[in-house]
Design a protein around this motif. Sequence first.
Motif, PDB file in Angstrom:
ATOM      1  N   GLU A 105       0.789  -1.242  -0.059  1.00  0.00           N
ATOM      2  CA  GLU A 105      -0.119  -0.027  -0.041  1.00  0.00           C
ATOM      3  C   GLU A 105       0.896   1.143   0.013  1.00  0.00           C
ATOM      4  OE1 GLU A 105      -3.728   0.565   0.483  1.00  0.00           O
ATOM      5  OE2 GLU A 105      -3.481  -1.174  -0.567  1.00  0.00           O
ATOM      6  N   GLU A 106       1.800   1.113   0.753  1.00  0.00           N
ATOM      7  CA  GLU A 106       2.855   2.474   1.003  1.00  0.00           C
ATOM      8  C   GLU A 106       3.640   2.540  -0.441  1.00  0.00           C
ATOM      9  OE1 GLU A 106       5.417   1.640   4.104  1.00  0.00           O
ATOM     10  OE2 GLU A 106       3.943   1.683   5.637  1.00  0.00           O
TER      11      GLU A 106
ATOM     12  N   GLU B 125       0.923   4.125  -2.920  1.00  0.00           N
ATOM     13  CA  GLU B 125       1.148   5.463  -2.707  1.00  0.00           C
ATOM     14  C   GLU B 125       1.989   6.402  -3.270  1.00  0.00           C
ATOM     15  OE1 GLU B 125      -0.926   8.872  -1.115  1.00  0.00           O
ATOM     16  OE2 GLU B 125      -1.905   6.829  -1.396  1.00  0.00           O
TER      17      GLU B 125
END
Length: 315
Positions: free
Chosen positions: A70-71, A74
């Motif tokens: 997810e990071e 992002e």
Amino acid sequence: MPHIVTLTLNPTIDVATSVPEVTPEHKLRCGPVRRDPGGGGINVARVVRELGGEAIAVYTRGGATGSQLEELLEEKGLLRRSVPLQDATRESFTVAEGTGAREYRFILPGPTLSEREWQRCLDALEDVAVGATYIVASGSLAPGVPEDFYARVARLGKRLAVRVVVDTNGPPLRAALEEGVFMAKPNRRELRDLSGASVEDFATQAAAARELVAQGRAEVLAVSMGADGALVTTRTAQFRATPPPVRTYSSVGAGDSFVAGMTLALARGQSTEDALRWGIASGTAALLTQGTDLCYRADVERLFTQVKAEPVSRP
């Protein structure tokens, strides 16, 4: 709503590093480490965005590695919709050896999905794909996912009036083509398996591709042929294009870049011939980057001018 929605059932964190030499038993001291969000559909979405398009990635994620995924996504600025899993997202890693940069690629199997989890992936895809133009279902299926999963995606696309592009292999590819898709990207070995005939030379490969399209398995069949480029077949035309010569640093993501370049060109209303050129340019540009990095727009646009698509004579 973006025109292109991608689906990744078995995403990964792609780890790339290097060693002076790969030898058994000894500790191998690695160089700098690069980490990228990976998996077929995620890579396609990354390249679409790099080329100025807009895509939304639907994918699974679980555990600590899922949080790291997810990071990384992002940081890439991707539009996305994730489906949480009980088990952890996998990692894969690529090791380049010495100055010759021979690559060793290690692909882990990934988490096992329950029926509830893979069904939620279909539900999420249906929510996101309403109003889209293309669904790109790309990459391997995670353990526990039925072999006809991409065929289910093809049926979903028909129900939503969204064109489905499939890039996978083995029984999942066969099942999807039996259902019928807009575009598929087999390689030469997969073309042989699908056709059930010997396709050792270009003429027989072209004939096998025409037969699969005539059977309605795909409206567009893009056969990747490695250094020999690609062959694209529709009901009315057939084109072949070869990549311009470049120095290869890494082949990671080249096939996904090809799919992204071609799909984005088609979504923009360009001809099949020009879409093939964009696909070849994108896949070739991916060879110019290190490790798990993908292609860059400037390289793709420069290489596009060097790619020619030649019509194939049809008997």
